[in-house]
Design a protein around this motif. Structure first.
Motif, PDB file in Angstrom:
ATOM      1  N   TYR A  77     105.068  35.975   9.318  1.00  0.00           N
ATOM      2  CA  TYR A  77     105.436  36.399   7.960  1.00  0.00           C
ATOM      3  C   TYR A  77     104.279  36.185   6.986  1.00  0.00           C
ATOM      4  N   LEU A  78     103.470  35.162   7.239  1.00  0.00           N
ATOM      5  CA  LEU A  78     102.341  34.881   6.356  1.00  0.00           C
ATOM      6  C   LEU A  78     101.374  36.058   6.292  1.00  0.00           C
ATOM      7  N   ALA A  79     101.322  36.857   7.357  1.00  0.00           N
ATOM      8  CA  ALA A  79     100.454  38.038   7.350  1.00  0.00           C
ATOM      9  C   ALA A  79     100.849  38.999   6.230  1.00  0.00           C
ATOM     10  N   LEU A  80     102.123  38.982   5.836  1.00  0.00           N
ATOM     11  CA  LEU A  80     102.563  39.838   4.736  1.00  0.00           C
ATOM     12  C   LEU A  80     101.900  39.430   3.423  1.00  0.00           C
ATOM     13  N   TYR A  81     101.692  38.134   3.251  1.00  0.00           N
ATOM     14  CA  TYR A  81     101.059  37.608   2.041  1.00  0.00           C
ATOM     15  C   TYR A  81      99.642  38.172   1.894  1.00  0.00           C
ATOM     16  N   TRP A  82      98.875  38.121   2.997  1.00  0.00           N
ATOM     17  CA  TRP A  82      97.500  38.622   2.951  1.00  0.00           C
ATOM     18  C   TRP A  82      97.458  40.146   3.020  1.00  0.00           C
ATOM     19  N   GLY A  83      98.403  40.754   3.731  1.00  0.00           N
ATOM     20  CA  GLY A  83      98.461  42.208   3.793  1.00  0.00           C
ATOM     21  C   GLY A  83      98.786  42.822   2.441  1.00  0.00           C
ATOM     22  N   ALA A  84      99.657  42.150   1.684  1.00  0.00           N
ATOM     23  CA  ALA A  84      99.989  42.630   0.342  1.00  0.00           C
ATOM     24  C   ALA A  84      98.764  42.622  -0.558  1.00  0.00           C
ATOM     25  N   ALA A  85      97.890  41.625  -0.359  1.00  0.00           N
ATOM     26  CA  ALA A  85      96.658  41.572  -1.154  1.00  0.00           C
ATOM     27  C   ALA A  85      95.764  42.769  -0.848  1.00  0.00           C
ATOM     28  N   MET A  86      95.756  43.192   0.414  1.00  0.00           N
ATOM     29  CA  MET A  86      94.945  44.355   0.785  1.00  0.00           C
ATOM     30  C   MET A  86      95.495  45.618   0.119  1.00  0.00           C
ATOM     31  N   VAL A  87      96.812  45.789   0.160  1.00  0.00           N
ATOM     32  CA  VAL A  87      97.437  46.956  -0.473  1.00  0.00           C
ATOM     33  C   VAL A  87      97.218  46.923  -1.988  1.00  0.00           C
ATOM     34  N   GLY A  88      97.379  45.755  -2.565  1.00  0.00           N
ATOM     35  CA  GLY A  88      97.220  45.612  -4.015  1.00  0.00           C
ATOM     36  C   GLY A  88      95.833  45.949  -4.505  1.00  0.00           C
ATOM     37  N   ARG A  89      94.834  45.775  -3.642  1.00  0.00           N
ATOM     38  CA  ARG A  89      93.457  46.098  -4.036  1.00  0.00           C
ATOM     39  C   ARG A  89      93.312  47.582  -4.367  1.00  0.00           C
ATOM     40  N   PHE A  90      93.954  48.425  -3.569  1.00  0.00           N
ATOM     41  CA  PHE A  90      93.873  49.870  -3.807  1.00  0.00           C
ATOM     42  C   PHE A  90      94.709  50.267  -5.032  1.00  0.00           C
ATOM     43  N   ILE A  91      95.905  49.654  -5.176  1.00  0.00           N
ATOM     44  CA  ILE A  91      96.749  49.956  -6.337  1.00  0.00           C
ATOM     45  C   ILE A  91      96.054  49.531  -7.621  1.00  0.00           C
ATOM     46  N   GLY A  92      95.482  48.333  -7.605  1.00  0.00           N
ATOM     47  CA  GLY A  92      94.808  47.820  -8.791  1.00  0.00           C
ATOM     48  C   GLY A  92      93.612  48.654  -9.178  1.00  0.00           C
ATOM     49  N   SER A  93      92.880  49.129  -8.170  1.00  0.00           N
ATOM     50  CA  SER A  93      91.725  49.975  -8.450  1.00  0.00           C
ATOM     51  C   SER A  93      92.138  51.249  -9.166  1.00  0.00           C
ATOM     52  N   ALA A  94      93.266  51.828  -8.747  1.00  0.00           N
ATOM     53  CA  ALA A  94      93.762  53.046  -9.405  1.00  0.00           C
ATOM     54  C   ALA A  94      94.226  52.747 -10.826  1.00  0.00           C
ATOM     55  N   LEU A  95      94.919  51.625 -11.016  1.00  0.00           N
ATOM     56  CA  LEU A  95      95.405  51.252 -12.353  1.00  0.00           C
ATOM     57  C   LEU A  95      94.255  51.057 -13.329  1.00  0.00           C
ATOM     58  N   MET A  96      93.156  50.500 -12.839  1.00  0.00           N
ATOM     59  CA  MET A  96      92.031  50.206 -13.724  1.00  0.00           C
ATOM     60  C   MET A  96      91.268  51.453 -14.133  1.00  0.00           C
ATOM     61  N   GLN A  97      91.631  52.602 -13.548  1.00  0.00           N
ATOM     62  CA  GLN A  97      91.080  53.867 -14.032  1.00  0.00           C
ATOM     63  C   GLN A  97      91.713  54.255 -15.370  1.00  0.00           C
ATOM     64  N   LYS A  98      92.907  53.719 -15.645  1.00  0.00           N
ATOM     65  CA  LYS A  98      93.642  54.094 -16.858  1.00  0.00           C
ATOM     66  C   LYS A  98      93.837  52.928 -17.830  1.00  0.00           C
ATOM     67  N   LEU A  99      93.828  51.694 -17.301  1.00  0.00           N
ATOM     68  CA  LEU A  99      94.056  50.515 -18.127  1.00  0.00           C
ATOM     69  C   LEU A  99      92.837  49.603 -18.108  1.00  0.00           C
ATOM     70  N   ARG A 100      92.655  48.833 -19.177  1.00  0.00           N
ATOM     71  CA  ARG A 100      91.570  47.864 -19.211  1.00  0.00           C
ATOM     72  C   ARG A 100      91.770  46.816 -18.130  1.00  0.00           C
ATOM     73  N   ALA A 101      90.678  46.399 -17.486  1.00  0.00           N
ATOM     74  CA  ALA A 101      90.758  45.417 -16.403  1.00  0.00           C
ATOM     75  C   ALA A 101      91.401  44.120 -16.876  1.00  0.00           C
TER      76      ALA A 101
END
Length: 415
Positions: free
Chosen positions: A264-288
């Motif tokens: 289950y701990l792999a979900l914790y680190w896997g979510a961080a990998m997914v969040g990196r791509f989501i965050g990158s897209a968000l920062m195209q429209k919002l201030r970092a």
């Protein structure tokens, strides 16, 4: 379209993957060694303390070494050092000596620090400056992939073997095989790096900046607060990952076996990998800074809910914090260095040393876990996220005092 540096980037990407995997294996070692040696939470958390203390002591000497011998040789030395650290797990397990394990972890982490100091700037220099951020995000994504697979590998090879033994405390050999395999892979990778003709991208720019940067780095408020933010972020992420297996194994929470909890701990680190791509897209429209503050507030709320509710809901809330951790390190790093000009290289050194938060914060949480309760001890990372939220809202704003002026060689002296 193939870039002229495609091969060197592929080699570097494999390094990011390897040290992500090895670092996240610590989260498996903590509960395993705790059971093997009947340790308190504070004693078990010396695993993370010894690992992340290496960043504090090795970062600056590593930077000096890269200037002397170049990035390629630095990468080879770093890989061999990590390999030696992995090999030391064999005698540590044979002797059943906890201090030996801690020494092996420090050697291993010293090698990873060398890799970090060499690989991160090397990636940014292999290509056009305007695409440096894109290249670093790509390699960091593979680092997250390694961190996701690490707990899965450790759950099967280390915790799984211990769960099937007569008693986990008698099973010291379960760590030997995995770390011997890692050592072999690292030495092979060092040989591959040595065979490649990697471009030497050293220049006099760093030395020139250092010569120009005569102002005190500690007078730059947003940098110092950013270093505190890095300290808090690394501490909160490592601390949460370190305690999650023990928490998920507790009957009032989920009552999982250590092996199942490790998966289950792999979900914790896997979510961080997914969040990196989501965050990158968000920062195209919002201030970092806004994205950073929002992520930190959400994590504080998730931890607060976990402490208040308990049970399986607490497990899922804490696993979900990995998703919002994803953008914090690079965002904190870039905000803290904003506008530093000739002081940038000194600022980077300060921020790298702040990674020692991964050594200190888990110990603080372990003290609460030993004396109060494991679930309540998560108030420590909660407070860390509150500081990060403050930094995203206000603390990141550059102050004029101590900052060099952009596009000039003159450095503003503190009044």
């Amino acid at each position: 379209m193939r870039t002229p540096h495609a091969r060197p980037l592929a080699v570097l990407t494999s390094l990011f993957f390897m040290w992500g995997l090895i670092t996240s294996l610590n989260d498996i070692l903590v509960p395993h060694l705790k059971a093997m040696f009947s340790l308190s939470y504070v004693q078990a958390m010396l695993v993370q303390f010894c690992f992340f203390t290496a960043y504090f002591f090795v970062s600056l000497p590593a930077g000096w070494l890269m200037q002397k011998i170049g990035y390629q040789r630095g990468l080879i030395i770093g890989l061999c050092t990590v390999g030696v650290g992995c090999l030391l797990f064999y005698p540590a397990a044979s002797l059943r000596a906890y201090p030996f394990f801690l020494g092996a972890l420090f050697v291993l982490a010293a090698g990873i620090t060398l890799l970090q100091v060499a690989a991160n700037p090397y990636v940014t220099l292999l290509g056009k400056p305007e695409t440096a951020s894109s290249r670093l995000n790509l390699t960091q994504a593979f680092n997250s992939l390694g961190a996701t697979l690490g707990p899965l590998v450790g759950a099967v090879t280390i915790l799984g073997a211990a769960d099937h033994a007569a008693a986990a405390v008698s099973d010291a050999s379960s760590v030997q095989g995995p770390y011997l395999v890692l050592a072999a892979l690292l030495f092979v990778l060092a040989g591959a790096v040595a065979l490649f003709r990697l471009p030497d991208v050293r220049s006099g720019q760093g030395a020139a900046s250092a010569a120009q940067a005569e102002g005190s780095i500690w007078s730059v408020r947003h940098l110092v607060l950013g270093a505190v933010g890095i300290f808090c972020y690394v501490g909160a992420e490592v601390s949460t990952g370190s305690f999650l297996v023990s928490l998920m194994s507790a009957p009032p929470i989920a009552g999982l076996s250590h092996a199942a909890a490790g998966k289950y701990l792999a979900l914790y680190w896997g979510a961080a990998m997914v969040g990196r791509f989501i965050g990158s897209a968000l920062m195209q429209k919002l201030r970092a800074s806004v994205v950073l503050a929002g992520a930190a507030v959400i994590n504080a709320l998730l931890i607060g809910m976990a402490i208040s509710v308990g049970g399986p809901a607490a497990m899922w809330a804490l696993l979900l914090t990995g998703l919002f951790n994803s953008i914090m390190f690079p965002t904190l790093f870039s905000l803290a260095l904003e506008g530093l000009g000739a002081l940038t290289s000194k600022g980077s050194g300060v921020l790298c040393m702040a990674i020692v938060g991964g050594a200190i914060v888990p110990l603080l949480q372990a003290g609460l876990a030993d004396h109060l309760s494991l679930l309540f001890s998560f108030v420590v990372p909660l407070l860390c996220y509150l500081f990060i939220a403050y930094y995203g809202l206000r603390g990141h704003k550059p102050q004029a005092v101590g900052l060099p002026r952009a596009k000039t060689d003159a450095i503003a002296q503190p009044a």
